[in-house]
Write a protein that holds these residues in place. Sequence first.
Motif, PDB file in Angstrom:
ATOM      1  N   ASP A 304       0.829  -1.211   0.000  1.00 44.93           N
ATOM      2  CA  ASP A 304       0.000   0.000   0.000  1.00 44.93           C
ATOM      3  C   ASP A 304       0.861   1.258   0.000  1.00 44.93           C
ATOM      4  N   GLU A 305       1.959   1.189   0.771  1.00 44.98           N
ATOM      5  CA  GLU A 305       2.843   2.358   0.828  1.00 44.98           C
ATOM      6  C   GLU A 305       3.578   2.564  -0.492  1.00 44.98           C
ATOM      7  N   VAL A 306       4.015   1.437  -1.081  1.00 41.09           N
ATOM      8  CA  VAL A 306       4.742   1.534  -2.355  1.00 41.09           C
ATOM      9  C   VAL A 306       3.830   2.127  -3.426  1.00 41.09           C
ATOM     10  N   VAL A 307       2.563   1.681  -3.413  1.00 46.46           N
ATOM     11  CA  VAL A 307       1.620   2.189  -4.418  1.00 46.46           C
ATOM     12  C   VAL A 307       1.416   3.695  -4.240  1.00 46.46           C
ATOM     13  N   GLU A 308       1.235   4.101  -2.978  1.00 43.69           N
ATOM     14  CA  GLU A 308       1.010   5.530  -2.715  1.00 43.69           C
ATOM     15  C   GLU A 308       2.189   6.371  -3.194  1.00 43.69           C
ATOM     16  N   GLN A 309       3.379   5.848  -2.916  1.00 39.60           N
ATOM     17  CA  GLN A 309       4.580   6.584  -3.325  1.00 39.60           C
ATOM     18  C   GLN A 309       4.686   6.679  -4.833  1.00 39.60           C
ATOM     19  N   GLN A 365      -7.436   5.758 -12.591  1.00 38.24           N
ATOM     20  CA  GLN A 365      -7.787   5.365 -11.226  1.00 38.24           C
ATOM     21  C   GLN A 365      -6.930   4.183 -10.804  1.00 38.24           C
ATOM     22  N   VAL A 366      -6.468   4.295  -9.522  1.00 39.35           N
ATOM     23  CA  VAL A 366      -5.628   3.221  -8.985  1.00 39.35           C
ATOM     24  C   VAL A 366      -6.306   2.669  -7.756  1.00 39.35           C
ATOM     25  N   SER A 367      -6.339   1.314  -7.643  1.00 40.54           N
ATOM     26  CA  SER A 367      -6.829   0.712  -6.403  1.00 40.54           C
ATOM     27  C   SER A 367      -5.841  -0.355  -5.979  1.00 40.54           C
ATOM     28  N   CYS A 368      -5.856  -0.639  -4.694  1.00 40.42           N
ATOM     29  CA  CYS A 368      -4.948  -1.671  -4.180  1.00 40.42           C
ATOM     30  C   CYS A 368      -5.720  -2.430  -3.121  1.00 40.42           C
ATOM     31  N   GLU A 369      -6.068  -3.688  -3.438  1.00 45.20           N
ATOM     32  CA  GLU A 369      -6.965  -4.417  -2.547  1.00 45.20           C
ATOM     33  C   GLU A 369      -6.478  -5.836  -2.308  1.00 45.20           C
ATOM     34  N   ARG A 370      -6.994  -6.361  -1.167  1.00 44.80           N
ATOM     35  CA  ARG A 370      -6.699  -7.751  -0.815  1.00 44.80           C
ATOM     36  C   ARG A 370      -7.794  -8.624  -1.437  1.00 44.80           C
ATOM     37  N   VAL A 374      -4.095 -12.755  -2.184  1.00 44.10           N
ATOM     38  CA  VAL A 374      -3.374 -11.955  -3.176  1.00 44.10           C
ATOM     39  C   VAL A 374      -3.645 -10.469  -2.953  1.00 44.10           C
ATOM     40  N   ALA A 375      -2.560  -9.684  -3.151  1.00 45.38           N
ATOM     41  CA  ALA A 375      -2.743  -8.240  -3.156  1.00 45.38           C
ATOM     42  C   ALA A 375      -2.846  -7.821  -4.611  1.00 45.38           C
ATOM     43  N   ARG A 376      -3.936  -7.115  -4.937  1.00 46.53           N
ATOM     44  CA  ARG A 376      -4.133  -6.765  -6.349  1.00 46.53           C
ATOM     45  C   ARG A 376      -4.114  -5.235  -6.527  1.00 46.53           C
ATOM     46  N   ILE A 377      -3.183  -4.804  -7.409  1.00 49.87           N
ATOM     47  CA  ILE A 377      -3.171  -3.395  -7.784  1.00 49.87           C
ATOM     48  C   ILE A 377      -3.888  -3.314  -9.131  1.00 49.87           C
ATOM     49  N   ALA A 378      -4.866  -2.422  -9.216  1.00 51.23           N
ATOM     50  CA  ALA A 378      -5.564  -2.262 -10.495  1.00 51.23           C
ATOM     51  C   ALA A 378      -5.389  -0.823 -10.957  1.00 51.23           C
ATOM     52  N   VAL A 379      -4.946  -0.645 -12.215  1.00 52.42           N
ATOM     53  CA  VAL A 379      -4.749   0.695 -12.777  1.00 52.42           C
ATOM     54  C   VAL A 379      -5.683   0.821 -13.993  1.00 52.42           C
TER      55      VAL A 379
END
Lengths: 456, 161
Positions: A304-309, A365-370, A374-379
Motif C-alpha cells: 500500500d505504501e509503495v503504491v502511494e509513493q 484510477q488506482v486501487s490496491c486491494e486484498r 493476493v494483493a491486487r493493484i488495479a490501474v
Amino acid sequence: MTSGFAIVRWALAGVVFVALGVTSMFLFQLQPVIDDVFNARRAGPVWITTRLQFELGRLNETLAEFANPALDIDPEEVQLRFDILWARYNLSEEGQEGVRAAEGTEEVEVLDRLIAVLRAEEETVFSLERGDYEEALRLHDVFTEFSEPLNDYTIAAKDEQAALDHAARTHLVSMSSSILYVSITLGVASLLLSLLLFLEARQQRRNSAEKQRLLEESRQAYKAKGEFVATVSHELRTPIASILGTTEAVNSGALGKIPDRADAMLRIAQQNAERLGKLINDILDFEKSDTGDLSYQMEPMRLDEVVEQAVRINSHYGEHEGVRIEISAMDRPLPVRGDASRIEQVIANVLSNAVKFSGESKLVQVSCERIGGVARIAVTDYGIGISPEFSAKVFDRFSQEDGSSTRTFGGTGIGMSISRAIVQAHDGHLHFTSMPGKGTTFYIDLPLDEQAQAAA
Amino acid sequence: MNTAFRIVSLTLALLTPAAALAQSLEIRVTTEEGTEVVEYTADELLALESFEIVTGNDYADEGTVFTGPRIRTLFEDVALERDDTLYLTALDDFKTFIPVAEIFDYDGIIAVLRDGERMSRRGKGPFWVIYPMSDYPELQEPIFNDRQAWQLSQIKVDVTQ
C-alpha cells in the motif's frame, strides 16, 4: 530435394506392393497345380489302366487253373476275379472326374469291347461248375484276346499321363519363372528403397547439423548484440548524468540568472535528457531481464505504501500531461515480500502507459486491494483501449500498437516486457482487461506475505 | 479273445473258405499266444453298433452316407497301442495301412452300406474303409484317401512287435 525423395519413395513402395501382390497371386495359383500333379501320380490314368490289365491277367490265370483237373479250383474263385475285373472296368469308365482314361485315343475303344464281353459271358461265368474245363478254356481264349489291346491301352494312358505331367510341369516352370522375375523386381525395388531411405537419412543428418550450426551462430550473434547494447547503454549513462547535472545546476539558478528564452530551452533540454536516461535504463533492464541478470533485493514491504509513493511520484508526470491520477480504493496494510524499487518501477510503467493512453477522459484510477491471498493493484484508464489483435502482443518486446514511425505515443515498447519479468520474479501475475474505446485495466497480482500478516 | 471263440472262428475259417473268398472280412490278429482269425459277413458287421458318416472322398461325392461299425469295435478284445499298425488288403490285393492312433482319433468305420445300399464288389464293395473326411480339415490330405481302401477283404495286426 525432399519432395523428389518422397515421390521416388512412394513410387518404389508402390512397386514393392504390386510385386508382393503378384507374388502372392502366383503362390495362390500354384497350390492347385501342385495338387494336380500330386493327384495325377496317385490315381492317374496309368494307375487305372495298369490295375485293369493286372485283373485281366489274374482272371486268365484263374481260368487256366480252373481248367486244370489237377488243381480242383472252386468256380467262385473265377467269379470273384470276373467281378473284380468288372470293378476295374467301371473304374476305367469313371476315370478322373468323369473322363475315361486316355479318352480320345483309338485304344480306349477296348473298354467298349470289354464290357460287351463281360455282359455276354456273365451268365456262363456264374453258372460254371467244377469240371467245366472246356468252358473255362473257351473263356480263357476270349479274355486272352484282350491282353494286347489292354497293353496298348495302358501305353496310351501312359502317354496321356506324361502329357498331363508335362503340362503341369510346364505350368509350374512358367509360374516359377514369373515368380522369379517378380522376386527380382521385388528385390531391386527393395534395394532401391533402402538406398533411398539411407540417402534421405544422410541428407537429414546433414540438414540437422547445418541447423545446429546456424542456431549456435545466431545464439552467439544474439549474445554479442546483448553485450553491445549493454556496453553502449552503460557508456551512455555517464554523459547523460553529466548533462542532467549540468542542466539542473543551471536551471536551479546556481550559475546566476539566465535569460527567460534560454531558461525555456534549457528546461526542454533537461526533459529530453531525463527521457533519454530513462530509455537507457529501460534498455539495460531489458537486457538483464532477457539474460536473467536482473537483481532483486527481496524483503518484507508494504505494498500500500509503495503504491502511494508511486502514485505521488507519477502524479507530476500526469499533471504535465493534464491527466489526474486518483486512488479509488486502498486496503491497509498489504504486506508482501519483494523488491520495493522494482515493484515501484512496474507500477510507474503501468501508470505512465495509463496516462499516455487515457485519451479524452484525462483520468487514471488506482486501487490496491486484498483478494484472498493476493494483493491486487488495479490501474484503470478510460482511453482508447487495446484492440483484440494487439492484446496477444502487449507483453512482447518492442511492440506498440501503433508500429508506424510517426506514431503518436513515445516509448521503446519494452516496458511491459520488463514489468512482466519483474512480477513473475515475485511469483505474481501481470494481466489486463480492455475494451476498445472504453478503456483498459491492468492488474498486478502479488502474493501476500502470510508470515508478516500473522505477526501483525 | 477266449479259447472257445478262437476254436469257433478257426473252425468257421476251415469250413467256409468260399465265404471268406467272396463276401466276408477277415480280421487276423497276431498276439504272443499266436494268430487268431475272425470272419465277418456283411450281416454280422451290421449287427454290431453302426455309425453313419456323411462325407466325400476321391471316389464318392460329397454328402454320401456311409454306414457300418467303427474299426476299433472290431478290435475291442485286443490291447491295441496307438503306435500299432493295421495292414489292409483289398480283393485286388491292393495293400495299405492305418496307424492305430487314427482309428481312435477319427472313429473311421468299415462301411457296409453306401446311401443305405449294400455295395457290390463290381463297384467299391463289399466293404470300404471310411474316414469322416468332411468333419476334419486335416483329413483332406491325399494320404488319407489312400487309407480308405475299398473292396476291403482283410485287416491284419501284429501286437507282438
